[in-house]
Design a protein around this motif. Sequence first.
Motif, mmCIF file in Angstrom:
data_model
loop_
_atom_site.group_PDB
_atom_site.id
_atom_site.type_symbol
_atom_site.label_atom_id
_atom_site.label_comp_id
_atom_site.label_asym_id
_atom_site.label_seq_id
_atom_site.Cartn_x
_atom_site.Cartn_y
_atom_site.Cartn_z
ATOM 1 N N ILE A 99 0.856 -1.184 0.000
ATOM 2 C CA ILE A 99 0.000 0.000 0.000
ATOM 3 C C ILE A 99 0.897 1.240 0.000
ATOM 4 O O ILE A 99 1.920 1.264 0.688
ATOM 5 N N GLY A 100 0.549 2.242 -0.786
ATOM 6 C CA GLY A 100 1.381 3.452 -0.861
ATOM 7 C C GLY A 100 0.782 4.433 -1.854
ATOM 8 O O GLY A 100 -0.433 4.461 -2.035
ATOM 9 N N ASP A 101 1.637 5.212 -2.513
ATOM 10 C CA ASP A 101 1.135 6.231 -3.451
ATOM 11 C C ASP A 101 0.442 5.603 -4.668
ATOM 12 O O ASP A 101 -0.597 6.087 -5.105
ATOM 13 N N ASP A 102 1.019 4.534 -5.216
ATOM 14 C CA ASP A 102 0.386 3.878 -6.373
ATOM 15 C C ASP A 102 -0.930 3.210 -5.977
ATOM 16 O O ASP A 102 -1.905 3.272 -6.729
ATOM 17 N N LYS A 147 -1.285 -12.339 -5.828
ATOM 18 C CA LYS A 147 -2.017 -13.201 -4.898
ATOM 19 C C LYS A 147 -2.176 -12.549 -3.518
ATOM 20 O O LYS A 147 -3.265 -12.563 -2.956
ATOM 21 N N GLY A 148 -1.111 -11.971 -3.022
ATOM 22 C CA GLY A 148 -1.131 -11.430 -1.658
ATOM 23 C C GLY A 148 -0.737 -9.976 -1.552
ATOM 24 O O GLY A 148 -0.373 -9.509 -0.477
ATOM 25 N N GLU A 149 -0.769 -9.230 -2.663
ATOM 26 C CA GLU A 149 -0.456 -7.800 -2.555
ATOM 27 C C GLU A 149 -0.972 -6.986 -3.743
ATOM 28 O O GLU A 149 -1.177 -7.518 -4.844
ATOM 29 N N ALA A 150 -1.175 -5.708 -3.467
ATOM 30 C CA ALA A 150 -1.575 -4.759 -4.498
ATOM 31 C C ALA A 150 -0.352 -4.367 -5.321
ATOM 32 O O ALA A 150 0.782 -4.506 -4.870
ATOM 33 N N SER A 151 -0.580 -3.885 -6.536
ATOM 34 C CA SER A 151 0.508 -3.385 -7.375
ATOM 35 C C SER A 151 -0.070 -2.514 -8.483
ATOM 36 O O SER A 151 -1.123 -2.847 -9.043
ATOM 37 N N GLY A 152 0.613 -1.422 -8.802
ATOM 38 C CA GLY A 152 0.258 -0.602 -9.958
ATOM 39 C C GLY A 152 -1.229 -0.312 -10.100
ATOM 40 O O GLY A 152 -1.814 -0.616 -11.144
ATOM 41 N N PHE A 153 -1.835 0.302 -9.102
ATOM 42 C CA PHE A 153 -3.254 0.725 -9.097
ATOM 43 C C PHE A 153 -4.223 -0.464 -9.071
ATOM 44 O O PHE A 153 -5.426 -0.272 -9.234
ATOM 45 N N CYS A 154 -3.718 -1.693 -8.942
ATOM 46 C CA CYS A 154 -4.564 -2.898 -8.975
ATOM 47 C C CYS A 154 -4.513 -3.603 -7.620
ATOM 48 O O CYS A 154 -3.436 -3.808 -7.063
ATOM 49 N N TYR A 155 -5.659 -4.016 -7.115
ATOM 50 C CA TYR A 155 -5.747 -4.652 -5.796
ATOM 51 C C TYR A 155 -6.189 -6.105 -5.907
ATOM 52 O O TYR A 155 -5.652 -6.990 -5.252
#
Length: 390
Positions: A99-102, A147-155
Amino acid sequence: HNGIARPKGYRVSWHANPAVEPHHFGQSHPMKPWRLTLTKQLVIAYGMHHAMDLYLSRAATFEEMAEFHKADYLDFLKQVMPGDMEVPEQGDRMATYNIGDDCPIFDGLYNYCSLYAGGTVDAARKLVNNQSEIAINWSGGLHHAKKGEASGFCYVNDIVLGILQLLRHHARVMYIDIDVHHGDGVEQAFWSTDRVLTVSFHKYDKDNFFPGTGGLDSTGPSHPLNPGAHHAINVPLNDGIEDDDYLQLFKEVIGSCVETYNPGSIVLQCGADSLGCDRLGCFNLNVTGHGACVAYTKTFGIPLLVVGGGGYTPRNVSRAWAHETSILLDAADKIDPNIPETVAFRNHFGPDYSLFPPLSEMRRIENKNPRSYLATVVMAIKEQLRYMQG
Ligand code: ZLM
Ligand code: CA
Ligand code: ZN
């Protein structure tokens, strides 16, 4: 009304839930779910809603999302509150789940995720139940979620969830991704199986462009006894590619893949950040060039699940997805390129009020993809397809 007649027996289904649209990632965040409102307004103004089956999609259940995602990550998404990002004691959890700015925490996050995921799961089920030949969810296409984390605006990775549904009925599913970013989450989820062939076209610059993966030689697990070997296809591109070169490349690569792999269904991610003038993108595609890839994919007559993805200049995202809806309806030739007077938010489409603004003239990026480079890419992929056949 100016409805569009649908050819007999040819079914297109539209899966959407308007409750997705008001979600807000935060001040000046590039991802704007509101672009879906703009897309829908164009589709309605053109009367396309008369030519397809419209479904209000459900929210995906926790259990449906847990078919791919870890339960602890979904629990976190369900429980976390916007203020938690600033609580120091929560820092470790924010880092764990990226979780962060992206990928910020915003109001209604879990609701947002379950709604867009539900649309893709519903669309996939329509296809496997033979109730539709082409199923569309423009709110989906969030290809980076892990599987276990958000990345690049995708959850939540709705594409993986949709493919898992298709795999219940089809021996082989092909995934095509024309977002300007590498479809890493989908590739990773099916890295070790030969039942999904993933193909992503993207800008590739290992150190300077997100996510930094998807090189030409990243083709699946290297061990020949692993069934997933050779089943990831990557088409790494440089800045500034234009319509004609992109379409020719797309046809050569996708034509060969479909012929060799013979999929039972196709999932097409139509990320519109590959258009010229995109806030985050760096290609020079026009709405017509982007749409031509959708039209070509449709020619195979294979059940097709169409999702959205990136796209950070909402007026162009909505133009592209409205045009692509008309292509999927076989109605592109019945659409007036001048945007109807009656469309809501019409001011967003000025000064040209055209569905096909000359994007690449406005902010042309130098094309760093010589024909010789594109030819080596095609050769390498055709070689890979020979290995894939075994
Ligand atoms: N910083 N705000 C595409 C996903 C692309 C990683 C560099 C965050 C941005 C971007 C967020 C308002 C899809 C990276 C970026 C700043 C580390 C990316 C919030 C501007 C803003 O103004 C911004 C405070 C933000 C994020 C730009 N992030 C541009 N590019 C990429 C992720 C998703 O299209 O493929 C599918 C939907 N992230 O480059 C950083 C390395 C975080
Ligand atoms: Ca891509
Ligand atoms: Zn993207």
